[in-house]
Design a protein around this motif. Structure first.
Motif, PDB file in Angstrom:
ATOM      1  N   ILE A 201      44.123   2.750 -30.304  1.00  0.00           N
ATOM      2  CA  ILE A 201      43.320   2.214 -30.912  1.00  0.00           C
ATOM      3  C   ILE A 201      42.970   2.800 -32.459  1.00  0.00           C
ATOM      4  O   ILE A 201      43.258   1.775 -33.257  1.00  0.00           O
ATOM      5  CB  ILE A 201      41.832   2.487 -29.820  1.00  0.00           C
ATOM      6  N   ARG A 202      43.132   3.756 -32.191  1.00  0.00           N
ATOM      7  CA  ARG A 202      43.509   4.517 -33.324  1.00  0.00           C
ATOM      8  C   ARG A 202      44.201   3.477 -34.835  1.00  0.00           C
ATOM      9  O   ARG A 202      43.937   3.123 -36.086  1.00  0.00           O
ATOM     10  CB  ARG A 202      43.468   5.943 -34.141  1.00  0.00           C
ATOM     11  N   ARG A 203      46.035   4.029 -33.874  1.00  0.00           N
ATOM     12  CA  ARG A 203      46.590   2.842 -34.852  1.00  0.00           C
ATOM     13  C   ARG A 203      46.298   1.575 -35.501  1.00  0.00           C
ATOM     14  O   ARG A 203      46.928   0.759 -36.095  1.00  0.00           O
ATOM     15  CB  ARG A 203      48.366   3.267 -34.002  1.00  0.00           C
ATOM     16  N   LYS A 204      46.263   1.192 -34.193  1.00  0.00           N
ATOM     17  CA  LYS A 204      45.734  -0.577 -34.830  1.00  0.00           C
ATOM     18  C   LYS A 204      44.357  -1.133 -35.569  1.00  0.00           C
ATOM     19  O   LYS A 204      44.275  -1.276 -36.643  1.00  0.00           O
ATOM     20  CB  LYS A 204      44.875  -1.193 -33.016  1.00  0.00           C
ATOM     21  N   ILE A 205      43.450   0.020 -35.666  1.00  0.00           N
ATOM     22  CA  ILE A 205      42.363   0.106 -36.548  1.00  0.00           C
ATOM     23  C   ILE A 205      42.862   0.425 -37.972  1.00  0.00           C
ATOM     24  O   ILE A 205      42.993  -0.140 -38.619  1.00  0.00           O
ATOM     25  CB  ILE A 205      41.193   1.073 -36.165  1.00  0.00           C
ATOM     26  N   SER A 206      43.574   1.618 -37.901  1.00  0.00           N
ATOM     27  CA  SER A 206      44.150   2.129 -39.487  1.00  0.00           C
ATOM     28  C   SER A 206      45.150   1.056 -39.718  1.00  0.00           C
ATOM     29  O   SER A 206      45.722   0.946 -41.083  1.00  0.00           O
ATOM     30  CB  SER A 206      44.600   3.553 -39.051  1.00  0.00           C
ATOM     31  N   SER A 207      45.638  -0.266 -38.927  1.00  0.00           N
ATOM     32  CA  SER A 207      46.348  -0.959 -39.476  1.00  0.00           C
ATOM     33  C   SER A 207      46.023  -2.297 -40.779  1.00  0.00           C
ATOM     34  O   SER A 207      46.109  -2.706 -41.286  1.00  0.00           O
ATOM     35  CB  SER A 207      48.022  -1.863 -39.008  1.00  0.00           C
ATOM     36  N   ASN A 208      44.834  -2.602 -40.097  1.00  0.00           N
ATOM     37  CA  ASN A 208      43.758  -2.955 -40.793  1.00  0.00           C
ATOM     38  C   ASN A 208      42.980  -2.481 -41.702  1.00  0.00           C
ATOM     39  O   ASN A 208      42.102  -3.104 -42.063  1.00  0.00           O
ATOM     40  CB  ASN A 208      43.422  -3.786 -39.603  1.00  0.00           C
ATOM     41  N   SER A 209      42.763  -1.379 -41.296  1.00  0.00           N
ATOM     42  CA  SER A 209      41.653  -1.115 -42.813  1.00  0.00           C
ATOM     43  C   SER A 209      42.350   0.716 -42.338  1.00  0.00           C
ATOM     44  O   SER A 209      42.631   1.871 -41.889  1.00  0.00           O
ATOM     45  CB  SER A 209      40.446  -1.072 -42.363  1.00  0.00           C
ATOM     46  N   ASP A 210      41.110   1.453 -43.938  1.00  0.00           N
ATOM     47  CA  ASP A 210      41.570   2.857 -43.443  1.00  0.00           C
ATOM     48  C   ASP A 210      40.274   3.387 -43.288  1.00  0.00           C
ATOM     49  O   ASP A 210      40.256   4.646 -43.149  1.00  0.00           O
ATOM     50  CB  ASP A 210      41.583   4.250 -44.873  1.00  0.00           C
ATOM     51  N   TRP A 211      39.661   3.237 -42.171  1.00  0.00           N
ATOM     52  CA  TRP A 211      38.769   4.206 -41.604  1.00  0.00           C
ATOM     53  C   TRP A 211      39.483   4.056 -40.041  1.00  0.00           C
ATOM     54  O   TRP A 211      40.184   3.890 -39.137  1.00  0.00           O
ATOM     55  CB  TRP A 211      37.689   2.585 -41.022  1.00  0.00           C
ATOM     56  N   ASP A 212      38.351   5.406 -39.487  1.00  0.00           N
ATOM     57  CA  ASP A 212      38.615   6.019 -38.430  1.00  0.00           C
ATOM     58  C   ASP A 212      37.058   6.072 -37.781  1.00  0.00           C
ATOM     59  O   ASP A 212      37.006   7.310 -38.140  1.00  0.00           O
ATOM     60  CB  ASP A 212      39.509   7.655 -38.745  1.00  0.00           C
ATOM     61  N   PRO A 213      36.300   5.629 -36.875  1.00  0.00           N
ATOM     62  CA  PRO A 213      35.744   5.542 -36.914  1.00  0.00           C
ATOM     63  C   PRO A 213      35.571   6.796 -35.257  1.00  0.00           C
ATOM     64  O   PRO A 213      33.938   7.290 -35.166  1.00  0.00           O
ATOM     65  CB  PRO A 213      34.830   4.592 -35.710  1.00  0.00           C
ATOM     66  N   ILE A 214      36.618   7.166 -34.582  1.00  0.00           N
ATOM     67  CA  ILE A 214      36.802   7.902 -33.827  1.00  0.00           C
ATOM     68  C   ILE A 214      37.030   9.408 -33.623  1.00  0.00           C
ATOM     69  O   ILE A 214      37.832   9.774 -34.275  1.00  0.00           O
ATOM     70  CB  ILE A 214      37.909   7.442 -32.593  1.00  0.00           C
TER      71      ILE A 214
END
Ligand code: CA
Length: 226
Positions: A201-214
């Motif tokens: 999930i983190r990898r997929k989010i970080s490929s779209n933004s520099d945000w890590d909500p977890i």
């Protein structure tokens, strides 16, 4: 709209009755238990919207009840204690309660806290749509999670896991709890598989933004901090 249904587990009957009357006057339905032995069973037997749980109880104590409930349920819990110095210790135990109130409390204040927790509460089950302030959108009907309109291409398991976290922002979940919440129908998932889903999930989010909500909570599990 159905009335919120509240369970009060409290052995001081006079106090429990006052709280009950305030909750009734506020348009809620109320059940009461004066001891802890059957609290878990009762809580699982009825779809309560919130449980007010005293710590010192005859039978089974409130800490044990809270832990047992959290194995399988994310029903909102407000814990009450007679000792103000105990609240720090309770917070440190990561019980997963939604709020802690110290006695003596005013029934009016407790009702306000109940209202606040109910307001924060997302709909039961995997809500069809979860939308966060941070531009994350989870749509369980189409099995899609989008960040700022871009499909994150999550698998169903990743999506269920993220939805379980997002539904209760800030709350720290153990891997076991996440397994139960996100994959209730699956018997064959091991709790460490949660880690690999979170990595994905983190990898997929970080490929779209520099945000890590977890947030990883060492020795405990994960929380959504979006
Ligand atoms: Ca008590």
């Amino acid at each position: 709209m159905t009335k919120p249904r509240i369970l009060i587990v409290e052995d001081e009957m006079a106090l429990a009755e006052v709280v009950r009357d305030y909750l009734l006057a506020d348009g809620m339905e109320v059940d009461m238990l004066a001891e802890g032995t059957h609290a878990v069973q009762t809580a699982f037997g009825t779809a309560y919207d919130l449980i007010i749980l005293d710590i010192m109880l005859p039978g089974v104590d409130g800490l044990t009840i809270c832990r047992e409930l959290r194995q399988k349920s994310d029903v909102p819990i407000i814990m009450t204690t007679a000792r103000v110095e105990e609240i720090d210790r309770l917070l440190g135990l990561e019980l997963g309660a939604d709020d802690y109130v110290c006695k003596p409390y005013s029934p009016r204040e407790l009702v306000a806290r109940v209202r606040a927790v109910l307001r924060r509460r997302p709909p039961a089950g995997l809500a069809p749509k979860v939308e966060t302030n941070a531009g994350l959108q989870i749509d369980a009907d189409s099995w899609k999670a989008e960040l700022d309109g871009v499909d994150l291409e999550l698998t169903r398991r990743e999506l269920s896991l993220l939805a379980a976290l997002v539904k209760r922002p800030g709350r720290v979940f153990s891997r076991d709890q996440l397994l139960t919440l996100a994959f209730p129908d699956s018997a064959e998932v091991f709790d460490r598989t949660i880690d690999s889903h979170i990595r994905n999930i983190r990898r997929k989010i970080s490929s779209n933004s520099d945000w890590d909500p977890i947030r990883s909570v060492y020795g405990v599990g994960y929380a959504y901090e979006g």
